[in-house]
Design a protein around this motif. Sequence first.
Motif, short mmCIF file in Angstrom:
data_model
loop_
_atom_site.label_atom_id
_atom_site.label_comp_id
_atom_site.label_asym_id
_atom_site.label_seq_id
_atom_site.Cartn_x
_atom_site.Cartn_y
_atom_site.Cartn_z
N MET A 53 12.38 -3.13 -20.35
CA MET A 53 12.96 -1.92 -19.78
C MET A 53 12.00 -1.40 -18.71
O MET A 53 10.78 -1.45 -18.90
N PRO A 54 12.49 -0.87 -17.59
CA PRO A 54 11.60 -0.49 -16.49
C PRO A 54 10.82 0.79 -16.74
O PRO A 54 11.25 1.66 -17.51
N VAL A 55 9.68 0.90 -16.08
CA VAL A 55 8.91 2.14 -16.06
C VAL A 55 9.51 2.98 -14.94
O VAL A 55 9.36 2.66 -13.77
N ALA A 56 10.19 4.04 -15.28
CA ALA A 56 10.98 4.79 -14.30
C ALA A 56 10.12 5.49 -13.25
O ALA A 56 10.38 5.39 -12.05
N ARG A 57 9.10 6.22 -13.70
CA ARG A 57 8.14 6.84 -12.79
C ARG A 57 6.90 5.98 -12.85
O ARG A 57 6.11 6.05 -13.79
N TRP A 58 6.73 5.15 -11.86
CA TRP A 58 5.86 3.98 -11.93
C TRP A 58 4.62 4.15 -11.07
O TRP A 58 4.70 4.61 -9.93
N ASN A 59 3.47 3.77 -11.62
CA ASN A 59 2.21 3.81 -10.90
C ASN A 59 1.91 2.40 -10.37
O ASN A 59 1.47 1.54 -11.13
N PRO A 60 2.15 2.14 -9.09
CA PRO A 60 1.93 0.78 -8.57
C PRO A 60 0.45 0.41 -8.50
O PRO A 60 0.11 -0.77 -8.45
N HIS A 61 -0.43 1.42 -8.48
CA HIS A 61 -1.87 1.13 -8.40
C HIS A 61 -2.36 0.45 -9.67
O HIS A 61 -3.04 -0.58 -9.62
N THR A 62 -2.03 1.04 -10.83
CA THR A 62 -2.45 0.43 -12.08
C THR A 62 -1.74 -0.89 -12.31
O THR A 62 -2.33 -1.84 -12.84
N ALA A 63 -0.48 -0.97 -11.90
CA ALA A 63 0.26 -2.22 -12.05
C ALA A 63 -0.36 -3.33 -11.22
O ALA A 63 -0.46 -4.48 -11.66
N THR A 82 0.84 -1.19 0.00
CA THR A 82 0.00 0.00 0.00
C THR A 82 0.88 1.24 0.00
O THR A 82 1.97 1.25 0.56
N THR A 83 0.39 2.27 -0.64
CA THR A 83 1.02 3.59 -0.58
C THR A 83 -0.02 4.63 -0.91
O THR A 83 -0.95 4.37 -1.68
N SER A 84 0.11 5.80 -0.33
CA SER A 84 -0.82 6.90 -0.63
C SER A 84 -0.37 7.69 -1.85
O SER A 84 -1.09 8.56 -2.33
N LEU A 85 0.82 7.41 -2.37
CA LEU A 85 1.32 8.15 -3.52
C LEU A 85 0.83 7.52 -4.81
O LEU A 85 0.74 6.30 -4.92
N HIS A 86 0.53 8.36 -5.79
CA HIS A 86 0.02 7.82 -7.04
C HIS A 86 1.14 7.42 -7.99
O HIS A 86 0.90 6.79 -9.02
N GLU A 87 2.37 7.79 -7.66
CA GLU A 87 3.50 7.45 -8.52
C GLU A 87 4.76 7.41 -7.66
O GLU A 87 4.92 8.21 -6.75
N ILE A 88 5.62 6.44 -7.93
CA ILE A 88 6.88 6.37 -7.19
C ILE A 88 8.04 6.33 -8.17
O ILE A 88 7.88 5.93 -9.33
N SER A 89 9.20 6.72 -7.70
CA SER A 89 10.43 6.59 -8.47
C SER A 89 11.01 5.21 -8.21
O SER A 89 11.36 4.87 -7.08
N VAL A 90 11.09 4.41 -9.26
CA VAL A 90 11.67 3.08 -9.12
C VAL A 90 13.13 3.19 -8.68
O VAL A 90 13.61 2.42 -7.85
N PHE A 91 13.83 4.16 -9.22
CA PHE A 91 15.23 4.41 -8.86
C PHE A 91 15.38 4.69 -7.37
O PHE A 91 16.19 4.06 -6.68
N GLU A 92 14.62 5.64 -6.84
CA GLU A 92 14.75 6.00 -5.44
C GLU A 92 14.35 4.85 -4.52
O GLU A 92 14.96 4.63 -3.48
N THR A 93 13.31 4.12 -4.90
CA THR A 93 12.89 2.98 -4.10
C THR A 93 13.97 1.91 -4.08
O THR A 93 14.23 1.29 -3.05
N ASN A 94 14.62 1.73 -5.19
CA ASN A 94 15.70 0.75 -5.29
C ASN A 94 16.88 1.12 -4.38
O ASN A 94 17.35 0.29 -3.60
#
Length: 610
Positions: A232-242, A180-192
């Motif tokens: 190739m990764p989605v850099a600015r990624w929407n985990p909700h739709t995924a 779960t997250t309240s953000l609609h988009e995350i940075s895959v890079f920063e999360t990594n």
Amino acid sequence: MMPSFGRRRTWTSLLVGLALFFILSRLRNLRYGGPDTFAFGAPAPSGSAHDKGPGYRHPPSRWTSLKLHYQVPSMRQFPKGQPLALPKVQKSFGSESASDRDVRLRRQAAVKKTFLRCWDSYRANAWLSDELAPVTGGKRDLFGGWGATLVDSLDTLWIMGLRSEFDEAVTAAANISFETTSLHEISVFETNIRYLGGFLAAYDLSGDKRLLQKAKEVGDMLYIAFDTPNRMPVARWNPHTASRGQYQTAQDSVLLAEIGSFSLEFIRLSLLTGDPKWFDAVQRIMEEFEKQQQTTQLPGMWPVVVNARTQAFNKHSDYTLGAMADSMYEYLPKTHALVGGLLPMYRDMYEAAMDTAIRYNLFRPMVPDEKDILMSGMVSTTTESGKIVATLRPEAQHLSCFIGGMFALGGKLIDNQTHVDKGEKLADGCVWAYQASPLGIMPEVFRMVPCKSADNCPWNEEEWMKAIVKTAGQNTEKLDVARAEALIAQKRLPRGFTNVQDTRYILRPEAIESVFILYRITGRPDLLESAWAMFEAIDLNTRTELANSAMGDVMVTDGKPSLSDSMESFWLGETLKYFYLVFSEPDVIDLDEYVFNTEAHPFKRLLPSS
């Protein structure tokens, strides 16, 4: 901060948008937000998993149950064989005098005291949030809301010997839900780099299996961002739709650092779990970079912006080792070290890239004391009469200060003394910038005058003043002394600086990172003195009643600098860790046994059997 994008802007709108993203991302100011939460199609529960008791354990991550749309037909496997005996990195330190030891330990204790003060404030005011607001005492969730400061600090707690705090933090981290997250988009890079890197390093240091489990959870989540037609990764990624199973496509415009900075974390996770999927994911990216390395407009380097959807990594015209590209280059020699030389492509890519950077990006600035130092700038390419012409923009960045450590470490790993020497001069350049600034703290971005010769660069006051006026937009051969003096006073320019585009200091680690690495490699005692002066200046000027805060203007010459009520997780996870380590015994995180990711998380290197 506004990074430089060169003089030619045939794709200005694209770069402006990307600049804003990266400024707010890799430059540590990403501000996502939105009301959405996701829980695999179900509404988010009113109480998060963070509120569960200490005995609560999450079931296996449901990210693993998602069906992939684009299966990998043949999974790449990590090469077999014994790791190579790479050249030694760290200097063999001799005995230490009692007086030197006393000074070093007192300084180390001061750093630890500052860390504990900040940690206790975070624990009391922002526990399990991403960040503490160090002026007001508030909390912020800017990196998924998964406790970024907590996870980023796990290995720092261990390294500093804070075992009870570490145990409490691990227990809390074990209950974080990455579903779960309240953000609609995350940075895959920063999360990594923050979460996956933080868990892996803390596991490598402590052996606590809960941390490896959390690393796998984060890795499983991030792996879904690679479920695209070309992997190739989605850099600015929407985990909700995924999470709802929607199809994804990699983006057309991606920053180099966003797509090229997974090898350390992904390969280490595959090595620890025995699951090759993460190794396969990152190798597909890096093999494409390898294929196109010599086809760019600056062969050997890759441009700041690449196209992940079409896998065109060679089209654009701006090249830098700094912001927007940094960790792509940093990870090449470090991955070579991590895997014990079993993937020679990383060594080869690093050496080719740095040969180009030395030729085009590094420059010796003209400084009053005529010290032989180096800085790294942005290069833009144009085509004139069918030939590629490269133009340097001599703009230094605090973020680029990691480059000194990268060159020195890479030089040792591939037995290239030229790289080590360049690394020393680059690190010395950042130390010089700290010492030259009014508060003893280097600003985010500033410009200097490149020397006409790297071998002989006498100070020329008139040349400096001309450059100040020209940088301000008045291009004339005749010096306007009055105009130059007015600009110097208005912009509070130290001698050697021609402009300061961004006056902030945001608790950055890059300068002390290079000082630490250079000290471990060379043993130069002056680096310890420089490190202490940096720490004292930073702690004095950023301290609040609760913790430490980013500053708005380090160029003030009177009065107290303004504080911006921001303390990103890297203050505890990187900056204070490097300050602590520079005053530690050399066997604490030995560079011949560990390699740091770009968030200062140390991973165990593969070493040959004794």
